[in-house]
Motif scaffolding. Structure first.
Motif, PDB file in Angstrom:
ATOM      1  N   HIS A  82      -0.534  -1.218  11.681  1.00 33.92           N
ATOM      2  CA  HIS A  82      -0.512  -0.957  10.241  1.00 33.92           C
ATOM      3  C   HIS A  82      -1.234  -2.069   9.493  1.00 33.92           C
ATOM      4  O   HIS A  82      -2.058  -1.804   8.592  1.00 33.92           O
ATOM      5  N   GLU A  83      -0.949  -3.327   9.852  1.00 28.70           N
ATOM      6  CA  GLU A  83      -1.604  -4.454   9.181  1.00 28.70           C
ATOM      7  C   GLU A  83      -3.101  -4.452   9.437  1.00 28.70           C
ATOM      8  O   GLU A  83      -3.909  -4.728   8.542  1.00 28.70           O
ATOM      9  N   ASP A  85      -5.008  -1.820  10.195  1.00 26.98           N
ATOM     10  CA  ASP A  85      -5.631  -0.694   9.481  1.00 26.98           C
ATOM     11  C   ASP A  85      -5.854  -1.035   8.009  1.00 26.98           C
ATOM     12  O   ASP A  85      -6.908  -0.707   7.435  1.00 26.98           O
ATOM     13  N   ARG A  86      -4.887  -1.680   7.394  1.00 30.54           N
ATOM     14  CA  ARG A  86      -5.049  -2.067   5.988  1.00 30.54           C
ATOM     15  C   ARG A  86      -6.208  -3.037   5.824  1.00 30.54           C
ATOM     16  O   ARG A  86      -7.008  -2.925   4.886  1.00 30.54           O
ATOM     17  N   HIS A  89      -9.692  -1.185   6.353  1.00 31.99           N
ATOM     18  CA  HIS A  89     -10.104  -0.327   5.235  1.00 31.99           C
ATOM     19  C   HIS A  89     -10.403  -1.127   3.977  1.00 31.99           C
ATOM     20  O   HIS A  89     -11.131  -0.659   3.098  1.00 31.99           O
ATOM     21  N   ARG A  90      -9.894  -2.323   3.908  1.00 28.48           N
ATOM     22  CA  ARG A  90     -10.220  -3.192   2.775  1.00 28.48           C
ATOM     23  C   ARG A  90     -11.555  -3.885   2.997  1.00 28.48           C
ATOM     24  O   ARG A  90     -12.345  -4.040   2.065  1.00 28.48           O
TER      25      ARG A  90
END
Length: 448
Positions: A82-83, A85-86, A89-90
Motif C-alpha cells: 500500500h505504501e 503504491d501510493r 502513483h505520486r
C-alpha cells in the motif's frame, strides 16, 4: 557521479558480500543493467523506482540509473504494498525495479536478489533531483525529499574532510540500509570514492558483526545506528579485535549507559553523527570528546533561532506540496531544539521542539524525562511523549515491572515531571532506519 565513484583501478575491491567485487566487475554489471533499464523504457530525464533489499542488485541498479541520466527513487523494501503504491502513483517513475526472488534468510544484511524490471509510466521525472528519498517518519508521515547530483558530490567531499572517518585502504562494516542517507552517502558513495571497502556482515547479529571486523587485517570502522550499539554492547568478543578502529553511529543520541557499556567492552572510540535526509551529515564527534555535543561538518553552518536549530541548505529539498515553514532563505528549519556555543561553535541537540510541554504551569522537557527513564536499570529503550499527559513507553529487559518503574522514577523526578501513564512493552516500534517511533498514535497502537 562517475567521477567520484569509479576512481581508482579496475582491480580495486570496493565491496565484500562476502565475496570481493572489484570496480571493473561492478562497472560491467552496471553497463548490463543500463541496457535492461533502457529496454524497459527508461530514458534520460526519467526516473527509476528501486524497491530492492540491500544487495549487489541494489548497488548495480542505483549506479545504472545515474549513469543513464535518470533519477533514482529509493523505496525501502520493508514498506508495505500500500505504501509503495501510493509512492509510485505520486512520483510516477518510468521503470520499477523490484525483486522476483530473494535468498539468504531474514537476518541477512545483504541478500541474493534476482530483480525484475518493469515499465510503469512514460512521464519524465517530476523534479531535477538525482535521488528522491522518503524520510523515516519517526514523528509522523514521511516527507518526499530530493537531492541533486551536485549536493551528493558535495557531501561525499565533506566526508573526506571529517577527522575520524575510514581512510583509503581501510574498511567500513556497514550496518544501516543504503536506502537511507547514512548508509547511502556515508557508506556506499564515500567508500567508493575514497577507496574504502564496504564489508557488511553476513547477518545482523553481534557475533556476525564482530566476525566481519575480524575477517581481514585492515582497520575497520563499524557504521551503524543506536540499536546496533546496544547489540554489540551485549556481545562478548571471542578474542582480541585489533582491527576494530571505532564505531560511528547516526540517528538519535545513544543513552550514556549504553555508550559506557560499549566503550568499556571494546576500548575504542564511539563516535556520533547528526544528520538529516534533507542535507546529509550535519555534525560529528567521531572521537567521543564532546558528547553530547557535535562539531558542524566542514562546509555546514548551524545557527540557533528561538531555540530551534537551523542548518544551511541552498535550496528547498522538498518535492511536491510541503510545509513552507520548513525551509526559507537558504536555511533548513530542523524542528530540533538545540544550542550553538558562541565560542566553540559546538552544537548540542536537545530533542524535538515539540518536546517542551507545560504541566500545571511548570515547563517540562520531555527529553529530560525520557533520558531519566532510559537510564533506569532494566530499561532497554524508552520514548516519552505528551498524550493528554506525560506518557512513557518503555522496553524492558524482561525483569522490569511497572510498579518498579514507578518507584524508581519517584526517586529521580519531581512529581510534576513524572509520567502520568507508563506502558511496559516487549518491543518498542521503530522506523525502517532503526529510529524509535515517536508518534503517539503509533505508540498507543503498539501498547494495545
Amino acid at each position: 557521479m562517475d567521477d567520484i565513484l569509479f576512481t581508482g583501478r579496475p582491480t580495486d575491491v570496493c565491496l565484500r558480500l562476502p565475496e570481493p567485487v572489484d570496480k571493473g566487475t561492478l562497472h560491467r554489471l552496471v553497463g548490463a543493467a543500463q541496457a535492461r533499464l533502457a529496454e524497459a523504457g527508461l530514458r534520460p530525464g526519467g526516473a527509476v523506482a528501486l524497491r530492492l533489499p540491500p544487495s549487489l542488485a541494489y548497488v548495480v541498479n542505483l549506479l545504472a540509473t545515474w549513469r543513464s541520466g535518470a533519477q533514482a527513487i529509493l523505496l525501502d523494501h520493508r514498506l508495505t504494498d500500500h505504501e509503495v503504491d501510493r509512492a509510485l502513483h505520486r512520483l510516477t517513475p518510468q521503470v520499477v525495479v523490484a525483486p522476483v526472488r530473494t535468498g539468504g534468510g531474514a537476518l541477512r544484511v545483504f541478500v541474493d536478489v534476482t530483480e525484475g524490471v518493469t515499465a510503469f509510466s512514460d512521464r519524465p521525472a517530476g523534479s531535477p533531483h538525482a535521488v528522491v528519498q522518503l524520510s523515516s517518519g519517526s514523528t509522523g508521515p514521511s516527507k518526499v525529499i530530493g537531492r541533486t547530483a551536485e549536493d551528493l558530490v558535495a557531501e561525499v567531499h565533506r566526508y573526506t574532510r571529517i577527522d575520524g572517518v575510514a581512510l583509503p585502504g581501510e574498511r567500513i562494516v556497514l550496518l544501516p540500509s543504503m536506502v537511507h542517507v547514512l548508509g547511502l552517502v556515508g557508506g556506499l558513495l564515500y567508500g567508493m570514492h575514497a577507496g574504502v571497502e564496504l564489508c557488511p556482515p553476513q547477518r545482523l547479529s553481534g557475533d556476525a558483526i564482530l566476525a566481519a571486523v575480524a575477517a581481514q587485517d585492515s582497520p575497520a570502522t563499524v557504521l551503524g545506528v543506536p540499536f546496533h550499539i546496544g547489540l554489540l554492547a551485549s556481545t562478548t568478543p571471542s578474542g582480541p579485535l585489533p582491527q576494530l578502529k571505532r564505531m560511528t553511529t547516526g540517528g538519535e543520541l545513544v543513552p550514556a549507559a549504553v555508550a559506557r557499556a560499549f566503550t568499556d567492552r571494546y576500548g575504542v572510540p564511539l563516535g556520533n553523527m547528526y544528520g538529516m535526509t534533507e542535507v546529509g551529515v550535519i555534525g560529528t564527534d567521531l572521537y567521543g570528546r564532546h558528547r553530547p555535543a557535535i562539531a558542524p561538518a566542514p562546509g555546514i553552518r548551524v545557527r540557533e533561532s528561538a531555540g530551534e536549530l537551523w542548518v544551511s541548505c541552498p535550496a528547498s529539498p522538498y518535492v511536491g506540496l510541503t510545509d513552507p515553514t520548513r525551509w526559507a532563505d537558504g536555511w533548513l528549519h530542523t524542528r530540533d531544539a538545540g544550542t550553538v556555543d558562541p565560542e566553540s561553535g559546538l552544537v548540542t541537540i536537545k530533542g524535538r521542539l515539540d518536546s517542551q510541554v507545560s504541566v500545571g504551569g511548570m515547563k517540562v522537557d520531555l527529553t529530560e524525562v525520557e533520558a531519566t527513564v532510559a537510564e533506569l536499570p532494566g530499561v532497554s529503550a524508552a520514548v516519552v511523549v505528551w498524550d493528554d499527559g506525560i506518557t512513557a513507553y518503555v522496553q524492558g529487559d524482561g525483569t522490569l515491572t511497572e510498579d518498579t518503574l514507578d518507584t524508581l522514577l519517584g526517586e529521580r523526578l519531581a512529581g510534576y515531571k513524572r509520567p502520568r501513564t507508563l506502558h511496559l512493552l516487549g518491543q518498542l516500534p521503530r522506523t525502517t532506519t532503526g529510529k524509535l517511533v515517536r508518534s503517539a498514535t503509533a505508540l498507543r497502537e503498539a501498547a494495545s
